[in-house]
Write a protein that holds these residues in place. Sequence first.
Motif, mmCIF file in Angstrom:
data_model
loop_
_atom_site.group_PDB
_atom_site.id
_atom_site.type_symbol
_atom_site.label_atom_id
_atom_site.label_comp_id
_atom_site.label_asym_id
_atom_site.label_seq_id
_atom_site.Cartn_x
_atom_site.Cartn_y
_atom_site.Cartn_z
ATOM 1 N N LEU A 46 0.825 -1.207 0.000
ATOM 2 C CA LEU A 46 0.000 0.000 0.000
ATOM 3 C C LEU A 46 0.862 1.261 0.000
ATOM 4 C CD1 LEU A 46 -2.760 -1.108 2.525
ATOM 5 C CD2 LEU A 46 -3.098 -0.635 0.086
ATOM 6 N N ILE A 47 1.952 1.239 0.756
ATOM 7 C CA ILE A 47 2.877 2.378 0.761
ATOM 8 C C ILE A 47 3.429 2.599 -0.641
ATOM 9 C CG2 ILE A 47 5.169 3.136 1.539
ATOM 10 C CD1 ILE A 47 3.093 3.599 3.645
ATOM 11 N N CYS A 48 3.868 1.511 -1.282
ATOM 12 C CA CYS A 48 4.431 1.610 -2.635
ATOM 13 C C CYS A 48 3.377 2.021 -3.657
ATOM 14 C CB CYS A 48 5.067 0.280 -3.049
ATOM 15 S SG CYS A 48 6.577 -0.098 -2.149
ATOM 16 N N ALA A 49 2.126 1.709 -3.377
ATOM 17 C CA ALA A 49 1.041 2.066 -4.292
ATOM 18 C C ALA A 49 0.572 3.503 -4.092
ATOM 19 C CB ALA A 49 -0.135 1.111 -4.101
ATOM 20 N N GLY A 50 1.085 4.170 -3.057
ATOM 21 C CA GLY A 50 0.656 5.532 -2.769
ATOM 22 C C GLY A 50 -0.663 5.606 -2.028
ATOM 23 N N GLU A 51 -1.084 4.473 -1.441
ATOM 24 C CA GLU A 51 -2.354 4.408 -0.705
ATOM 25 C C GLU A 51 -2.083 4.644 0.783
ATOM 26 O OE1 GLU A 51 -5.355 3.768 -2.080
ATOM 27 O OE2 GLU A 51 -4.756 3.256 -4.118
ATOM 28 N N GLN A 52 -1.696 5.860 1.134
ATOM 29 C CA GLN A 52 -1.220 6.161 2.481
ATOM 30 C C GLN A 52 -2.294 5.997 3.549
ATOM 31 O OE1 GLN A 52 2.182 7.086 3.268
ATOM 32 N NE2 GLN A 52 1.321 6.415 5.219
ATOM 33 N N ALA A 53 -3.505 6.457 3.274
ATOM 34 C CA ALA A 53 -4.573 6.373 4.280
ATOM 35 C C ALA A 53 -4.874 4.920 4.640
ATOM 36 C CB ALA A 53 -5.830 7.066 3.755
ATOM 37 N N LYS A 54 -4.994 4.081 3.644
ATOM 38 C CA LYS A 54 -5.269 2.658 3.893
ATOM 39 C C LYS A 54 -4.069 2.016 4.599
ATOM 40 C CE LYS A 54 -7.803 -1.165 2.761
ATOM 41 N NZ LYS A 54 -8.124 -1.735 1.463
ATOM 42 N N ALA A 55 -2.866 2.415 4.187
ATOM 43 C CA ALA A 55 -1.660 1.868 4.813
ATOM 44 C C ALA A 55 -1.630 2.186 6.303
ATOM 45 C CB ALA A 55 -0.407 2.425 4.133
ATOM 46 N N ASN A 56 -2.039 3.389 6.684
ATOM 47 C CA ASN A 56 -2.073 3.774 8.101
ATOM 48 C C ASN A 56 -3.031 2.892 8.889
ATOM 49 O OD1 ASN A 56 -0.250 5.814 7.596
ATOM 50 N ND2 ASN A 56 -1.805 7.410 7.402
ATOM 51 N N THR A 57 -4.167 2.580 8.284
ATOM 52 C CA THR A 57 -5.148 1.694 8.926
ATOM 53 C C THR A 57 -4.554 0.304 9.142
ATOM 54 O OG1 THR A 57 -7.000 2.886 7.924
ATOM 55 C CG2 THR A 57 -7.431 0.640 8.698
ATOM 56 N N ILE A 58 -3.895 -0.206 8.117
ATOM 57 C CA ILE A 58 -3.284 -1.535 8.198
ATOM 58 C C ILE A 58 -2.175 -1.551 9.245
ATOM 59 C CG2 ILE A 58 -1.959 -3.265 6.914
ATOM 60 C CD1 ILE A 58 -4.981 -2.975 6.191
ATOM 61 N N LEU A 59 -1.418 -0.471 9.320
ATOM 62 C CA LEU A 59 -0.325 -0.394 10.294
ATOM 63 C C LEU A 59 -0.849 -0.497 11.717
ATOM 64 C CD1 LEU A 59 2.699 0.017 10.784
ATOM 65 C CD2 LEU A 59 2.290 2.494 10.794
ATOM 66 N N GLU A 60 -1.940 0.178 12.001
ATOM 67 C CA GLU A 60 -2.523 0.113 13.347
ATOM 68 C C GLU A 60 -2.998 -1.300 13.667
ATOM 69 O OE1 GLU A 60 -2.273 2.509 15.622
ATOM 70 O OE2 GLU A 60 -1.092 3.449 14.025
ATOM 71 N N GLU A 61 -3.565 -1.979 12.684
ATOM 72 C CA GLU A 61 -3.994 -3.366 12.895
ATOM 73 C C GLU A 61 -2.788 -4.268 13.129
ATOM 74 O OE1 GLU A 61 -6.851 -5.073 10.267
ATOM 75 O OE2 GLU A 61 -7.797 -3.140 9.827
ATOM 76 N N LEU A 62 -1.724 -4.015 12.378
ATOM 77 C CA LEU A 62 -0.515 -4.822 12.509
ATOM 78 C C LEU A 62 0.100 -4.667 13.899
ATOM 79 C CD1 LEU A 62 1.603 -6.641 11.106
ATOM 80 C CD2 LEU A 62 2.768 -4.552 10.371
ATOM 81 N N LYS A 63 0.144 -3.445 14.404
ATOM 82 C CA LYS A 63 0.739 -3.179 15.718
ATOM 83 C C LYS A 63 0.038 -3.962 16.826
ATOM 84 C CE LYS A 63 2.492 1.502 14.827
ATOM 85 N NZ LYS A 63 2.301 2.957 15.115
ATOM 86 N N LYS A 64 -1.261 -4.146 16.689
ATOM 87 C CA LYS A 64 -2.028 -4.869 17.709
ATOM 88 C C LYS A 64 -1.682 -6.351 17.740
ATOM 89 C CE LYS A 64 -5.959 -1.698 17.333
ATOM 90 N NZ LYS A 64 -7.364 -1.542 16.856
ATOM 91 N N GLN A 65 -1.171 -6.857 16.634
ATOM 92 C CA GLN A 65 -0.878 -8.295 16.534
ATOM 93 C C GLN A 65 0.586 -8.639 16.814
ATOM 94 O OE1 GLN A 65 -2.451 -10.295 13.055
ATOM 95 N NE2 GLN A 65 -4.049 -8.757 12.776
ATOM 96 N N VAL A 66 1.444 -7.633 16.800
ATOM 97 C CA VAL A 66 2.878 -7.882 16.957
ATOM 98 C C VAL A 66 3.221 -8.270 18.386
ATOM 99 C CG1 VAL A 66 5.146 -6.760 16.943
ATOM 100 C CG2 VAL A 66 3.584 -6.435 15.034
#
Length: 366
Positions: free
Chosen positions: A165-185
């Motif tokens: 998503l970062i490479c695709a320029g989809e920053q808003a969606k990437a931020n959402t995914i990052l928050e979900e990822l942090k909860k699972q790490v």
Amino acid sequence: MKRIIMLLFVVMSLGITANAQEGVKFEELTFKEALAKAKAENKLVFMDCYTSWCAPCKRMLNTVFVTKEAGDFFNPRFVSVKYDMEKGEGIELAKQFNVKSFPTFFIFRPDGSIQHKIGGAGSLKSFIVWVERGLNEETSFDYLNKQYDKGAITKDQLLTYYWVLICAGEQAKANTILEELKKQVVDSDKLKADYWFLIEGTSYGSADFNFILNNFSKLKESVGLEKLDKYLAENYNKTINEAIQKKTVKDENGMKKLFSQISKEWASCSWTPDKRLQNKLKLLEACAAQDSKRIISCMDSGLNKQENTKWNFDLWVILSALDFVNVSGEKVDNAKVLALETRINGYFASSESMKKRLEPYFEKFR
């Protein structure tokens, strides 16, 4: 002489033409024609979405895509086309595929469906990595979108999806995914190089900072000493700077505790900071002890480490240490302090404004 110049011009022109022919072969096709050709040749379609005023677009077209290495990679795999998004067919394509930033690149299947998307420019090496991610079905933009929408995405896929998503320029969606990822790490993930980016921005005293100290040896193996050095040096420099400048620690007892704590931390993880940072810790200790002689000595050493380099915030940290000189009324060699002023002024000989800015630091020693 004119013939020689003309000959050189012809040779150079031939070289440029040959180089362009070796690069990515962008074909003069409509989008529909490109899909049909891709189907006939069992290829994918690579589409460059650009504008005439976009500098990164020009850089990709004129310096990246023209190379033989680019041609060797793209031509066997793709039918490549490029469209100005503000002219001709490009206007409709921009609307159809919601292209809002430039350059944007798509990989299409012959049926016209999007397989992958890339936003922005880069070196050929990095760009090929982005494209290869799209060639692999399980790391492509479309596949990961569908996995996420179905709720069938794993933690490792979530990580890959974030970068796609970062490479695709989809920053808003990437931020959402990052928050979900942090909860699972979990901690075992943080020991892996792929997850380092999640903790490398944390600050001194945080849970992740202490995690890094406690797992220094393991992270040294996975992440590498260079990244750990950078992370720790930035945090300790900032922490010590703020203490000496009285931004965080307000009294000498707090400074003594901080000095003791940092000393223990360095010893416990067997980390060796550079001499500049070692000297700064000594300066912190001297300020905490209000030992004027040692403060001046550390300031002198600090200036030695600044010479022949770009001046940075260290100068103002070093000067802030003067607030701790002679606070208890001990005898101070003012000549040594003023010698430091002369030395620093020498670095800024052509700047009267800088000299005026420095004056207040030394006023009490005149």
